[in-house]
Scaffold this motif. Structure first.
Motif, PDB file in Angstrom:
ATOM      1  N   ARG A  48      55.506  33.029 -44.526  1.00 34.17           N
ATOM      2  CA  ARG A  48      54.723  33.414 -45.246  1.00 34.17           C
ATOM      3  C   ARG A  48      53.551  33.073 -44.184  1.00 34.17           C
ATOM      4  O   ARG A  48      53.192  31.771 -44.743  1.00 34.17           O
ATOM      5  CB  ARG A  48      55.457  34.163 -46.402  1.00 34.17           C
ATOM      6  N   ALA A  49      52.293  33.403 -44.868  1.00 34.36           N
ATOM      7  CA  ALA A  49      51.164  33.266 -44.524  1.00 34.36           C
ATOM      8  C   ALA A  49      50.412  33.410 -45.447  1.00 34.36           C
ATOM      9  O   ALA A  49      50.410  33.724 -46.481  1.00 34.36           O
ATOM     10  CB  ALA A  49      50.361  34.518 -43.169  1.00 34.36           C
ATOM     11  N   TYR A  50      49.146  31.883 -45.604  1.00 31.46           N
ATOM     12  CA  TYR A  50      48.781  31.393 -46.959  1.00 31.46           C
ATOM     13  C   TYR A  50      47.174  31.192 -46.498  1.00 31.46           C
ATOM     14  O   TYR A  50      47.623  30.356 -46.109  1.00 31.46           O
ATOM     15  CB  TYR A  50      49.171  30.772 -47.721  1.00 31.46           C
ATOM     16  N   SER A  51      46.324  32.255 -46.716  1.00 33.77           N
ATOM     17  CA  SER A  51      45.353  31.562 -46.722  1.00 33.77           C
ATOM     18  C   SER A  51      44.694  30.106 -47.617  1.00 33.77           C
ATOM     19  O   SER A  51      44.963  29.940 -48.344  1.00 33.77           O
ATOM     20  CB  SER A  51      43.733  32.732 -47.379  1.00 33.77           C
ATOM     21  N   LEU A  64      46.476  29.256 -52.660  1.00 34.90           N
ATOM     22  CA  LEU A  64      46.637  30.085 -53.754  1.00 34.90           C
ATOM     23  C   LEU A  64      47.090  31.229 -53.813  1.00 34.90           C
ATOM     24  O   LEU A  64      47.140  32.096 -52.969  1.00 34.90           O
ATOM     25  CB  LEU A  64      44.983  30.645 -54.241  1.00 34.90           C
ATOM     26  N   ALA A  65      48.537  31.693 -54.640  1.00 37.92           N
ATOM     27  CA  ALA A  65      49.562  32.050 -54.467  1.00 37.92           C
ATOM     28  C   ALA A  65      50.070  32.820 -55.560  1.00 37.92           C
ATOM     29  O   ALA A  65      49.637  32.851 -56.558  1.00 37.92           O
ATOM     30  CB  ALA A  65      50.587  31.174 -53.857  1.00 37.92           C
ATOM     31  N   VAL A  66      50.740  33.867 -55.747  1.00 36.83           N
ATOM     32  CA  VAL A  66      51.092  34.998 -56.885  1.00 36.83           C
ATOM     33  C   VAL A  66      52.553  34.750 -55.993  1.00 36.83           C
ATOM     34  O   VAL A  66      53.031  34.976 -55.151  1.00 36.83           O
ATOM     35  CB  VAL A  66      50.885  35.752 -56.463  1.00 36.83           C
ATOM     36  N   VAL A  68      55.407  36.911 -56.023  1.00 31.59           N
ATOM     37  CA  VAL A  68      56.073  38.545 -56.349  1.00 31.59           C
ATOM     38  C   VAL A  68      57.543  38.443 -56.535  1.00 31.59           C
ATOM     39  O   VAL A  68      58.153  37.509 -56.056  1.00 31.59           O
ATOM     40  CB  VAL A  68      55.687  39.262 -55.051  1.00 31.59           C
ATOM     41  N   GLN A  72      61.231  36.557 -50.729  1.00 23.49           N
ATOM     42  CA  GLN A  72      61.325  36.132 -50.153  1.00 23.49           C
ATOM     43  C   GLN A  72      61.739  34.456 -51.070  1.00 23.49           C
ATOM     44  O   GLN A  72      62.378  33.262 -50.708  1.00 23.49           O
ATOM     45  CB  GLN A  72      61.848  36.512 -48.980  1.00 23.49           C
ATOM     46  N   LEU A  73      60.179  34.864 -50.374  1.00 23.41           N
ATOM     47  CA  LEU A  73      59.485  32.329 -50.070  1.00 23.41           C
ATOM     48  C   LEU A  73      58.536  32.677 -51.347  1.00 23.41           C
ATOM     49  O   LEU A  73      59.094  31.112 -52.020  1.00 23.41           O
ATOM     50  CB  LEU A  73      58.438  32.732 -49.557  1.00 23.41           C
ATOM     51  N   SER A  74      57.365  33.425 -52.176  1.00 21.49           N
ATOM     52  CA  SER A  74      56.486  32.214 -53.301  1.00 21.49           C
ATOM     53  C   SER A  74      57.265  32.549 -54.578  1.00 21.49           C
ATOM     54  O   SER A  74      57.038  32.063 -54.953  1.00 21.49           O
ATOM     55  CB  SER A  74      55.375  34.083 -53.537  1.00 21.49           C
ATOM     56  N   TYR A 248      46.929  41.377 -46.968  1.00 20.85           N
ATOM     57  CA  TYR A 248      47.661  40.513 -47.745  1.00 20.85           C
ATOM     58  C   TYR A 248      49.240  41.479 -47.450  1.00 20.85           C
ATOM     59  O   TYR A 248      50.406  40.541 -47.161  1.00 20.85           O
ATOM     60  CB  TYR A 248      47.623  40.348 -48.624  1.00 20.85           C
ATOM     61  N   TRP A 249      49.248  42.532 -47.235  1.00 20.00           N
ATOM     62  CA  TRP A 249      50.700  42.522 -46.728  1.00 20.00           C
ATOM     63  C   TRP A 249      50.554  44.323 -46.651  1.00 20.00           C
ATOM     64  O   TRP A 249      49.254  45.326 -46.451  1.00 20.00           O
ATOM     65  CB  TRP A 249      52.114  42.881 -48.056  1.00 20.00           C
TER      66      TRP A 249
END
Ligand SMILES: Cc1cc2nc3c(=O)[nH]c(=O)nc-3n(C[C@H](O)[C@H](O)[C@H](O)COP(=O)(O)OP(=O)(O)OC[C@H]3O[C@@H](n4cnc5c(N)ncnc54)[C@H](O)[C@@H]3O)c2cc1C
Ligand SMILES: NC(=O)c1ccc[n+]([C@@H]2O[C@H](COP(=O)([O-])OP(=O)(O)OC[C@H]3O[C@@H](n4cnc5c(N)ncnc54)[C@H](OP(=O)(O)O)[C@@H]3O)[C@@H](O)[C@H]2O)c1
Length: 249
Positions: A48-51, A64-66, A68, A72-74, A248-249
């Motif tokens: 998965r992509a993350y800025s 910086l991630a949330v 979800v 599957q990954l976050s 982002y999605w």
């Protein structure tokens, strides 16, 4: 394709929102780009992509991630502890960068960064470089979240206000609870009712404005329509314009 990164620190902003600092040698990148993180889950590789939140030149990467719900990954990223490993792509990529914006007379003088949720990250990376401050008269960050606890990096954002008092304007939108320093409406509503322009004292128009939109695809679609109504067009390499987006999605 993948190298092993190691989590060196983490920060939890809420029970869903977190930042990870990861030691991984991804080489050079441009502020605004993203990196892929990956794990093998049940024999299947999930990437998965993350800025990147950190600016170029740092010896770590930061995201910086949330987490979800049922993602599957976050949720797995949220579970990482300091010292844990995570696969990192060898190179960052992406075109939501300041060097993709028009130069010279088509540049405009006001740079608008418009983000929902975790999408504030790439704009922080850009603001930590000299580029926006050298190239634009005004830099405006409009940052929309659900709740006050979702306002990540607020101290750092306030420091940009201190460092660039004439140039930087920070506009916050917190939609699901009151907050003294913020609007209580979604970002597109603030354009429709004129509050965004009146609060900043800056007009959005095709000759003065460059607008970067990042995050929630619904926000981006609504904003694109509102900006189109104001005469702005999408920025393309072959046809310079004023709107740059990253969904982002
Ligand atoms: C260019 C790019 C950059 C990105 N940068 C970031 C980033 O910096 N931080 C980050 O947290 N995510 C970012 N994302 C989203 C990220 O790549 C994943 O999609 C997200 O972490 C969900 O992955 P998952 O496997 O847990 O969920 P999946 O099982 O793949 O479920 C995906 C669903 O989760 C929801 N979703 C995905 N991302 C988000 C999000 N950020 N906020 C709210 N809902 C979401 C959507 O409904 C989407 O359909 C970026 C995506 C792109 C395309
Ligand atoms: N406790 C939890 O379970 C919990 C908590 C937070 C996040 N999450 C997870 O995290 C994900 C991301 O949440 P997030 O808060 O980071 O991002 P988000 O849902 O994109 O919300 C961020 C901001 O964007 C606004 N927004 C949403 N849709 C919009 C649209 N069409 N036009 C304009 N503005 C819009 C939201 O307003 P509104 O408030 O009006 O929607 C909010 O102010 C969720 O999908 C969920 O999976 C879960």
């Amino acid at each position: 394709m993948w190298i092993e990164g190691q989590v060196v620190s983490r920060q939890d902003w809420s029970d869903k929102l977190f930042s990870l600092r990861i030691k991984a040698d991804i080489g050079d990148f441009i502020a605004g780009q993203f990196i892929k993180l990956s794990q093998v889950v049940d024999d299947k590789r999930i990437g998965r992509a993350y800025s990147l939140v950190n600016p170029p030149g740092t010896d770590y990467i930061e995201i910086l991630a949330v987490a979800v719900n049922d993602g599957q990954l976050s949720p797995n990223l949220q579970a990482l502890e300091v010292g844990d490993s995570i696969d990192v792509a060898t190179k960052a990529t992406g075109f939501m960068t300041l060097d993709e914006l028009p130069k010279n007379e088509q540049k405009g003088k006001h740079l608008w960064f418009i983000a929902t949720g975790t999408a504030v990250g790439p704009f922080i990376s850009m603001m930590a470089t000299n580029e926006p401050w050298q190239s634009y008269d005004k830099v405006i960050l409009v940052y929309g979240v659900r709740e006050v606890q979702d306002l990540a990096y607020l101290q750092l954002l306030k420091q940009f206000e201190v460092d660039h008092p004439e140039q930087f304007k920070l506009v916050l939108s917190v939609t699901r609870e009151p907050f003294a320093d913020a609007f209580n409406q979604r970002i597109p509503e603030l354009v429709v009712n004129g509050e965004l322009e009146s609060k900043t004292g800056i007009n959005i128009n095709s000759s003065d404005s460059q607008v970067m939109l990042c995050g929630n695809p619904g926000m981006i679609s609504e904003m694109q329509q509102l900006l189109t109504d104001k005469g702005l067009v999408k920025n393309l390499r072959r046809a310079p314009g004023q709107i740059t987006v990253e969904k982002y999605w």
